[in-house]
Design an enzyme around this catalytic site. Sequence first.
Site, mmCIF file in Angstrom:
data_model
loop_
_atom_site.group_PDB
_atom_site.id
_atom_site.type_symbol
_atom_site.label_atom_id
_atom_site.label_comp_id
_atom_site.label_asym_id
_atom_site.label_seq_id
_atom_site.Cartn_x
_atom_site.Cartn_y
_atom_site.Cartn_z
ATOM 1 C CE LYS A 292 -3.880 -1.813 2.721
ATOM 2 N NZ LYS A 292 -4.929 -1.702 1.702
ATOM 3 N NE ARG A 366 -10.681 -10.029 -1.678
ATOM 4 C CZ ARG A 366 -11.081 -9.120 -2.564
ATOM 5 N NH1 ARG A 366 -11.325 -9.483 -3.806
ATOM 6 N NH2 ARG A 366 -11.245 -7.862 -2.207
HETATM 7 N N1 BES Z 1 -8.025 -3.769 4.456
HETATM 8 C C1 BES Z 1 -8.178 -3.413 3.086
HETATM 9 C C2 BES Z 1 -9.497 -2.679 2.832
HETATM 10 C C3 BES Z 1 -9.650 -1.308 3.441
HETATM 11 C C4 BES Z 1 -9.313 -0.177 2.710
HETATM 12 C C5 BES Z 1 -10.156 -1.159 4.702
HETATM 13 C C6 BES Z 1 -9.489 1.074 3.273
HETATM 14 C C7 BES Z 1 -10.329 0.098 5.272
HETATM 15 C C8 BES Z 1 -9.994 1.221 4.535
HETATM 16 C C9 BES Z 1 -8.160 -4.649 2.222
HETATM 17 O O1 BES Z 1 -7.361 -5.685 2.652
HETATM 18 C C10 BES Z 1 -7.616 -4.224 0.893
HETATM 19 O O2 BES Z 1 -6.499 -3.855 0.836
HETATM 20 N N2 BES Z 1 -8.455 -4.287 -0.143
HETATM 21 C C11 BES Z 1 -8.075 -3.911 -1.442
HETATM 22 C C12 BES Z 1 -8.588 -4.975 -2.361
HETATM 23 C C13 BES Z 1 -8.022 -4.904 -3.752
HETATM 24 C C14 BES Z 1 -6.548 -5.165 -3.750
HETATM 25 C C15 BES Z 1 -8.729 -5.937 -4.602
HETATM 26 C C16 BES Z 1 -8.706 -2.558 -1.763
HETATM 27 O O3 BES Z 1 -9.819 -2.317 -1.346
HETATM 28 O O4 BES Z 1 -8.047 -1.751 -2.421
HETATM 29 MN MN MN Z 2 -5.374 -5.494 2.064
#
Ligand code: BES
Ligand code: MN
Length: 512
Positions: A292, A366
């Site tokens: 990230k 997931r």
């Molecule tokens: N924990 C994150 C989702 C999230 C984002 C929670 C912002 C709270 C605030 C999750 O694990 C994630 O990173 N999801 C990705 C999925 C994508 C890579 C398909 C996302 O939402 O960008």
């Molecule tokens: Mn994530």
Amino acid sequence: MYRDIRAAAGRGRAAFDAVAAFLFDNTRRVPSEFAGLDRSTGGALGAALKREEFSAARGSICCLYPDQGPKRLYLLGLGPADGFDGSTLRVAAARLAAASHAAKLRNIRLELGSVTGRAVWADRRASALTVAALVGRAVGDGLSIGNFSFDTYKAKPSGSRGSRASGRTPTSLSVHVDQPLRGDLAFALRTGASVDVARELAATPPNVAGPSWIVSYCRKMARATGLRCSVIGAAKARTLGLRGLLAVGAAGSSPPALICLEHRPAKSKRGARPVMLVGKTITFDTGGYSLKPATSMDGMKYDKCGGTAVIGAMHAIARHRLPTPVVALLPVAENMVSHKGYRPGDILRMHNGVTVEVTNTDAEGRLVLADALSYGCARYRPRAIVDLATLTGGVVVALGSACAGAFCTDEDWWSHLARAADDAGERLWRLPLWDQHREMMKTHHADIVNSAGREAHPIQGAAFLSHFVDAKVPWAHLDIAGVSDLKKPDDLHGKGPTGFGVRLLVRAVESL
Ligand code: BES
Ligand code: MN
Ligand code: ZN
């Protein structure tokens, strides 16, 4: 914050540190239900209502210091009478809790006036609860929500700053109220203590609350509340084939685990199938090798909030001694980067044999949930399932922080949960999950991918999970990424963790 807020019997008026009256806006004359209160304060209430600058706008709070009667009279604004609902009461009660603490009050009396007589609540679906019960609970919810603060790592707790009230800050507040509200007020305050558990866990920083810390916390909590706790550690997870959980947790500062908490009420029938709650418990989400950016990583200690909500709910379910058997599964892992970490391109054979090509290591939630759902379906034969997860940034973009995104494969289970959410004042908004979406996840070299490009992220998450749930079992997936922590305060919560989900899960189990 008070360590404890209790419901107590009504008993007259004069002996309290404060009386709090709930008022609709544009009340210019003393309502008949408040005639006695007005008299006992020497007409202070009536005088205030006549003042042009006085308003009972939603969320307003005004403190009078009458010459007679109680030392303080709080007037809590409910806004206009039409459109009134439980959330308005929660906001008013939350303001009262904060004001009481700032003034160092030990006991207050509530005067609900015409609120308890109202048959029409704007957001009321056919709730099985009486109006008095909804009122008692909403007030209890609000008091405990407004009382929350997370001071563990502060040199000085927040209550000690900025208050001119003299004397020691009391640790408990007695809230006196007449029947028939008292039982439900007490119920909500008790649930509120479990919401606090969830909020405190959520706020605990990732250098403290890693996977093994969460495991010991659950063991201790289970001992204190009478829940059964068993833990599937990394070695056992390997023999069970929980490879999604193992892959995600491989680079973590402590090993991943699957925590199982069981509520087995003494009175429940032998062989009764439990409700299954599953909570994503990623103690920190860096994204892994699909790293990230720094601004998105901030706040990722809250990626355990599905799990902390489920822990809070189990805490309440045990302490309320609800008669329904419930099993909770918490896949806990830390999504970090190291030479041990999993990679984009890896293909994982999951607990139910489905193979997953990892296209993005940041779609880790997931993977851990999939193994928990599949293992839980096989091991516990649940009658129904709810999973909670801070699963996608996409749900935050789509729905913001006023509601969670919900997916459900069964209409009866959905109406049950929607009603529980209404009663609890935690909003859900349903999104679609169709075969078309399940198809989206299929791929060439494995059965499915964990992320299929830019479209419909929240639905992709749900579609992915559906490949791991026994199709005969009613199942709901709640994407709580937008509601589990707030970047800025809303009318009810401060910045930080909300404990979203605890109340709705408790109500869903209670109302079965
Ligand atoms: N924990 C994150 C989702 C999230 C984002 C929670 C912002 C709270 C605030 C999750 O694990 C994630 O990173 N999801 C990705 C999925 C994508 C890579 C398909 C996302 O939402 O960008
Ligand atoms: Mn994530
Ligand atoms: Zn995550």
